[in-house]
Write an enzyme that holds these catalytic residues in place. Structure first.
Site, PDB file in Angstrom:
ATOM      1  N   GLU A  44       0.862  -1.184   0.000  1.00 28.74           N
ATOM      2  CA  GLU A  44       0.000   0.000   0.000  1.00 28.74           C
ATOM      3  C   GLU A  44       0.899   1.235   0.000  1.00 28.74           C
ATOM      4  O   GLU A  44       1.815   1.335   0.813  1.00 28.74           O
ATOM      5  CB  GLU A  44      -0.869   0.049   1.247  1.00 28.74           C
ATOM      6  CG  GLU A  44      -1.929  -0.996   1.360  1.00 28.74           C
ATOM      7  CD  GLU A  44      -2.690  -0.833   2.673  1.00 28.74           C
ATOM      8  OE1 GLU A  44      -2.673   0.266   3.255  1.00 28.74           O
ATOM      9  OE2 GLU A  44      -3.282  -1.824   3.124  1.00 28.74           O
ATOM     10  N   ASP A  55      -6.149   7.647  10.400  1.00 25.18           N
ATOM     11  CA  ASP A  55      -4.772   7.338  10.782  1.00 25.18           C
ATOM     12  C   ASP A  55      -4.400   7.925  12.137  1.00 25.18           C
ATOM     13  O   ASP A  55      -4.790   9.034  12.493  1.00 25.18           O
ATOM     14  CB  ASP A  55      -3.813   7.839   9.707  1.00 25.18           C
ATOM     15  CG  ASP A  55      -3.941   7.045   8.422  1.00 25.18           C
ATOM     16  OD1 ASP A  55      -3.902   5.802   8.504  1.00 25.18           O
ATOM     17  OD2 ASP A  55      -4.081   7.650   7.353  1.00 25.18           O
ATOM     18  N   TYR A 169     -10.528  -5.710   3.460  1.00 24.89           N
ATOM     19  CA  TYR A 169      -9.699  -5.157   4.530  1.00 24.89           C
ATOM     20  C   TYR A 169     -10.520  -5.222   5.811  1.00 24.89           C
ATOM     21  O   TYR A 169     -11.458  -4.451   5.999  1.00 24.89           O
ATOM     22  CB  TYR A 169      -9.346  -3.707   4.191  1.00 24.89           C
ATOM     23  CG  TYR A 169      -8.283  -3.045   5.033  1.00 24.89           C
ATOM     24  CD1 TYR A 169      -8.296  -3.114   6.414  1.00 24.89           C
ATOM     25  CD2 TYR A 169      -7.262  -2.319   4.428  1.00 24.89           C
ATOM     26  CE1 TYR A 169      -7.320  -2.503   7.180  1.00 24.89           C
ATOM     27  CE2 TYR A 169      -6.278  -1.698   5.178  1.00 24.89           C
ATOM     28  CZ  TYR A 169      -6.320  -1.788   6.545  1.00 24.89           C
ATOM     29  OH  TYR A 169      -5.346  -1.165   7.299  1.00 24.89           O
TER      30      TYR A 169
END
Length: 260
Positions: A44, A55, A169
């Protein structure tokens, strides 16, 4: 089968993450190549963003380093992808936020991803219910739009899994990216739920930072995704990071495949 799904053939797969232009583009190219040489089956590449809501602090700092001197044009990132493609065929995925894709233009972004060798997109702030505006363009250029499933996805899991391509994911934990010492006992059962509705591989991310954790999660998932631990290596070693990224990826991969 897409190139991403094909990369998971045989299970025990490693997905590595680094941020583009951290600490610079030349090192980014070397970092991706090093991860592939160390055993990463998919890489990624994070597109730096000023408001990366999914994040945690480690990747936020990487974004700030990458954007420290100027607005980073997508052309510079695609140029780096070209240089990466001169050295490795490892499947590549952009992790980005929807505003970047929207500003570039859905059709043009997916077209250029296809042209320069990007195989998939992960967009954490694109809800499943809203993906319809982008998916036709991703499909047009055979770019996998990677779905995220979380511990709270509940009865949406079936619909998300049914429409998945590339890989699923599975987000291991609530909150943002960053290292965790423990993972939910529900992960294995959620993997079973996903597999009941799709043959697309399942990779678990968020929090994985030790080879032993990768080995544990790899017992029931097709692969694991490691982000912050690799980004911390880049933060520590800067231009000397590739050697250390390769070593750590190799350690993780060896732990995952030790019993094969």
């Amino acid at each position: 089968m897409s190139k991403l799904s094909d990369a998971f053939t045989g299970r025990h797969k490693l997905v590595g993450f680094v941020t583009a232009n951290d600490p610079d583009m030349e090192t980014t190219v070397a970092n991706v190549v090093a991860l592939a040489e160390g055993g990463a089956d998919v890489v990624e590449l994070g597109i730096p963003f000023s408001d990366p809501i999914a994040d945690g602090p480690v990747i936020q700092r990487a974004d700030l380093r990458a954007l420290r001197d100027f607005d980073l044009p997508m052309s510079a990132i695609f140029d780096a992808v070209v240089k990466i493609r001169e050295q490795t065929n490892v499947p590549l995925v952009f992790l980005t936020y929807l505003n970047i894709v929207l500003q570039y233009g859905y059709d043009a972004f997916c077209r250029d991803c296809k042209q320069f060798g990007i195989n998939g997109l992960i967009i954490p702030d694109l809800p499943y219910e809203e993906k319809g505006e982008l998916k036709p363009f991703a499909d047009k250029y055979a770019i996998d739009l990677i779905p995220l499933i979380t511990l709270n996805s509940g009865n949406r899991i079936k619909a998300i899994a049914n429409d998945a391509s590339g890989f699923v994911y599975l987000v291991s934990s609530l909150g943002v990216t960053g290292e965790r010492d423990h993972f939910s006992d529900r992960l294995a059962s959620i993997v079973d739920q996903i597999r009941a509705d799709t043959d697309v591989p399942v990779a678990i991310g968020f929090g994985v930072h030790e080879p032993s954790q990768a080995k544990e999660l790899g017992q029931f998932a097709d692969g694991v995704i490691i982000g912050s631990a690799f980004v911390k290596i880049v933060e520590q070693y800067q231009q000397a990071a590739p050697k250390h990224l390769k070593e750590f990826a190799s350690q993780v991969k060896s732990a995952m495949t030790a019993d094969e």
